[in-house]
Design a protein around this motif. Structure first.
Motif, mmCIF file in Angstrom:
data_model
loop_
_atom_site.group_PDB
_atom_site.id
_atom_site.type_symbol
_atom_site.label_atom_id
_atom_site.label_comp_id
_atom_site.label_asym_id
_atom_site.label_seq_id
_atom_site.Cartn_x
_atom_site.Cartn_y
_atom_site.Cartn_z
ATOM 1 N N LEU A 143 0.843 -1.191 0.000
ATOM 2 C CA LEU A 143 0.000 0.000 0.000
ATOM 3 C C LEU A 143 0.881 1.244 0.000
ATOM 4 O O LEU A 143 1.800 1.349 0.817
ATOM 5 C CB LEU A 143 -0.920 -0.009 1.233
ATOM 6 N N GLU A 144 0.580 2.159 -0.922
ATOM 7 C CA GLU A 144 1.288 3.445 -0.978
ATOM 8 C C GLU A 144 2.806 3.261 -0.996
ATOM 9 O O GLU A 144 3.538 3.994 -0.314
ATOM 10 C CB GLU A 144 0.886 4.335 0.203
ATOM 11 N N LEU A 148 3.710 -4.008 4.040
ATOM 12 C CA LEU A 148 3.366 -4.149 5.453
ATOM 13 C C LEU A 148 3.340 -5.616 5.825
ATOM 14 O O LEU A 148 2.789 -6.444 5.089
ATOM 15 C CB LEU A 148 1.989 -3.539 5.724
ATOM 16 N N PHE A 184 -1.026 4.910 11.203
ATOM 17 C CA PHE A 184 -1.372 3.659 11.872
ATOM 18 C C PHE A 184 -2.173 3.881 13.158
ATOM 19 O O PHE A 184 -2.692 2.930 13.733
ATOM 20 C CB PHE A 184 -0.106 2.834 12.142
ATOM 21 N N HIS A 186 -4.885 4.991 13.036
ATOM 22 C CA HIS A 186 -6.265 4.787 12.568
ATOM 23 C C HIS A 186 -6.588 3.306 12.372
ATOM 24 O O HIS A 186 -7.641 2.979 11.841
ATOM 25 C CB HIS A 186 -6.484 5.559 11.265
ATOM 26 N N LEU A 248 -9.100 4.667 5.386
ATOM 27 C CA LEU A 248 -9.131 6.135 5.495
ATOM 28 C C LEU A 248 -8.748 6.753 4.161
ATOM 29 O O LEU A 248 -7.769 6.308 3.522
ATOM 30 C CB LEU A 248 -8.160 6.592 6.591
ATOM 31 N N GLY A 250 -9.768 6.607 1.197
ATOM 32 C CA GLY A 250 -9.693 5.739 0.025
ATOM 33 C C GLY A 250 -8.634 4.659 0.094
ATOM 34 O O GLY A 250 -8.516 3.848 -0.824
ATOM 35 N N ARG A 251 -7.827 4.628 1.164
ATOM 36 C CA ARG A 251 -6.833 3.562 1.311
ATOM 37 C C ARG A 251 -7.356 2.544 2.319
ATOM 38 O O ARG A 251 -7.991 2.940 3.297
ATOM 39 C CB ARG A 251 -5.496 4.083 1.841
ATOM 40 N N PHE A 253 -6.373 -1.552 4.140
ATOM 41 C CA PHE A 253 -5.700 -2.854 4.188
ATOM 42 C C PHE A 253 -6.196 -3.604 5.409
ATOM 43 O O PHE A 253 -6.795 -3.015 6.329
ATOM 44 C CB PHE A 253 -4.168 -2.704 4.219
ATOM 45 N N TRP B 50 -0.247 9.053 4.140
ATOM 46 C CA TRP B 50 -1.112 8.451 3.104
ATOM 47 C C TRP B 50 -2.387 9.269 2.913
ATOM 48 O O TRP B 50 -3.472 8.722 2.742
ATOM 49 C CB TRP B 50 -1.500 7.026 3.475
ATOM 50 N N GLN B 73 -11.602 13.694 0.035
ATOM 51 C CA GLN B 73 -12.676 12.690 0.080
ATOM 52 C C GLN B 73 -13.736 13.051 1.128
ATOM 53 O O GLN B 73 -14.375 14.088 1.016
ATOM 54 C CB GLN B 73 -12.087 11.306 0.326
ATOM 55 N N ASP B 74 -13.882 12.208 2.152
ATOM 56 C CA ASP B 74 -14.939 12.438 3.131
ATOM 57 C C ASP B 74 -14.418 13.074 4.421
ATOM 58 O O ASP B 74 -15.077 13.018 5.450
ATOM 59 C CB ASP B 74 -15.631 11.104 3.458
ATOM 60 N N GLN B 75 -13.215 13.649 4.372
ATOM 61 C CA GLN B 75 -12.613 14.204 5.590
ATOM 62 C C GLN B 75 -12.167 15.654 5.391
ATOM 63 O O GLN B 75 -11.707 16.024 4.300
ATOM 64 C CB GLN B 75 -11.374 13.386 5.993
ATOM 65 N N TYR B 88 -8.341 14.532 11.692
ATOM 66 C CA TYR B 88 -9.393 14.234 10.712
ATOM 67 C C TYR B 88 -10.771 14.541 11.299
ATOM 68 O O TYR B 88 -11.118 14.051 12.367
ATOM 69 C CB TYR B 88 -9.348 12.757 10.319
#
Lengths: 265, 251
Positions: A143-144, A148, A184, A186, A248, A250-251, A253, B50, B73-75, B88
């Motif tokens: 990812l990105e 991971l 992370f 999140h 979050l 649009g990303r 995993f 990200w 986006q939504d934030q 956020y």
């Protein structure tokens, strides 16, 4: 007599190289001219064996020319600023290397593994029951630009029966300048019983239920990797697996941890 | 004998400078390629988290601290210069989003509220904020605040209620956002509860996610955006709710 001739040679060299302001150049040219003088005196002594040493030196110095005129020419050729710049560049380069070494020590010093932590700080876990080292998961996620993976996990029981888990989340990336991102925080989790574990961001900023929650911190990093500790707290004793999830902007995993699979001894 | 190659002084100098550049870039990289500009630093943090690409909607000057307000986006995202992480806040899908600028701990008795996704053509804006709570003075040892009179356990209920409405004109920022600043007046009611403490509670983000039984104050704010002719373009609302759960999420 030999001492007198050496003095004459020194005086001649000093006059010839005195105009060169950059010390290292002056010494190098002086050595080169001295070698020429030595060669020349040796040649003259070989060709004219009857000449006295004083006569040989007279002729040598005469044939080498006027040291003042030579000195002016040499001073023109050997520009001091280029020498000083070169010397300065060496000093700055050495300083940059030193800084790199210090930063490198910081990088190496900041890195560690779960096994190392588990061993180093085992005294912290004396009061925790039934601590087990879980088998490392082989699953990886891209990812990105990051790969991971979960390096390993430990699981233990708390005083009221609920369990806690700590795992090492490793993020490998070629973008060595990106470190300490807080994404992370999140990470949330769910287990096979359907329980939700609040992310660190949810419980710290948005008053989420604290009973089952996650705590994340950056534990070590190198130029091309970061190690995060992810603590999952409040795991029910019956839970068999936990899925860590990130979703979050649009990303997303997810990574699974099997709570029943112990690492082999 | 083959003559040993010796680089000229200029060549060696050039080589040193090239090596130096490589080293400096590498060290700068290890230090995160910190940018000299606020926007550059924000982009770097957004990338590391990200979160890019984000649309910068304003740079907020709040009590000497600079925050960047952006949307993606939504934030809605807030970032304070110098921090590694982003804050956020859910973006209102129906229009402008009101966001209290968090953690203004140094500024007791004043808050900043930013508006993102402000309607096009806005030339002025106003904000009305109503804050209220139930309270009790505990002798000389302080105050108890709650958004409801009932208290947990055997504690007696709170019997005194306080409420106040504040108004503020918005400051239009270069990238489109609007910033509102509200502060308590100098002459506070001496018999009443400490207004500065109560107002400062409204920039705590968990207030908007907490239910009635878990928060100290209630708050409701409404911003109105006007065009050049004074016509109302849009309204945006942010308020605590009985259940909590966050703004515009049904909570």
């Amino acid at each position: 007599m030999e001492g007198y001739n050496r003095e004459r040679e020194k005086r001649w060299l000093a006059l010839a190289t005195g105009g060169i302001r950059f010390g290292p150049d002056r010494r190098a040219v002086s050595e080169e001219l001295a070698a020429h003088l030595e060669d020349k005196t040796a040649d003259l002594q070989r060709i004219f064996p009857d000449m006295t040493e004083s006569e040989v030196w007279d002729r040598t110095l005469k044939e080498m020319g006027d040291p003042r005129a030579l000195g002016k020419e040499l001073a023109k050729i050997h520009r001091p600023w280029l020498g000083y710049l070169w010397r300065a560049s060496q000093v700055v380069l050495a300083a940059a290397l030193l800084v790199l070494v210090l930063v490198g020590i910081n990088v190496i010093g900041g890195s560690s593994t779960l096994g190392g932590w588990y061993g180093r700080e085992s005294s912290r876990r004396d009061s925790q029951d039934g601590i087990i080292l879980l088998a490392a998961e082989e699953e990886t996620v891209e990812l990105e630009g990051c790969t991971l993976s979960l390096d390993g996990a430990v699981l233990w029981s708390g005083p009221v029966g609920e369990r806690s888990m700590e795992l090492c989340l490793r993020a490998e990336t070629l973008r060595f300048w990106e470190k300490g991102g807080c994404q992370f925080e999140h990470i949330t989790a769910t287990d096979d019983l359907g329980s939700h574990y609040a992310s660190e961001y949810e419980w710290s900023m948005k008053a989420a239920d604290f009973r089952r929650h996650i705590y994340v911190y950056l534990d070590g990093w190198g130029p091309f990797y970061q190690n995060y500790r992810v603590q999952v707290r409040g795991i029910a004793p019956e839970a068999e697996w936990i899925r860590l999830e990130y979703r979050l902007l649009g990303r997303s995993f997810s990574l699974n941890v099997d709570l029943t699979k112990e690492a082999e001894a | 004998m083959k003559k040993k190659y010796r680089m000229s002084r200029g060549g060696r100098l050039a080589l040193n400078l090239v090596l130096l550049c490589v080293l400096v870039v590498f060290i700068w990289g290890l230090l995160g390629f910190s940018s000299p500009t606020l926007r550059g630093r924000f982009r770097r943090v957004a990338q590391a988290n990200w979160a890019d690409p984000l649309e910068i909607q304003g740079v907020l000057p709040c009590d000497g601290q600079r925050w960047v307000l952006a949307a993606g986006q939504d934030q809605v995202i807030l970032w304070q210069d110098g921090r590694d992480g982003l804050e956020y806040w859910p973006r209102d899908p129906n229009g402008a989003t009101l966001v209290p600028v968090p953690e203004m701990r140094t500024a007791q008795g004043e808050i900043w509220v930013a508006a993102a996704d402000v309607p096009a053509g806005t030339v002025s804006a106003g904000l009305e904020l109503t804050v209220g709570c139930w309270y009790r003075k505990n002798g000389t040892s302080g105050w108890t605040f709650s958004s409801q009179p009932e208290q947990p356990g055997d504690l007696p209920p709170l019997t005194q209620q306080w409420e106040k409405t504040y108004s503020a004109a918005g400051e239009l920022l270069k990238d489109g956002a609007v910033l509102f600043h509200i502060a308590v007046e100098e002459d506070q009611d001496e018999g009443g509860p400490p207004e500065d403490l109560i107002l400062s509670d409204t920039d705590e983000w968990d207030l908007y996610w907490s239910g009635l039984d878990r928060r100290g104050v209630d708050c409701a704010m409404e911003a109105v955006f006007y065009d050049a002719e004074g016509r109302e373009l849009e309204r945006a609302v942010l308020a605590t709710t009985e259940e909590g759960g966050g703004p515009w999420t049904g909570g």
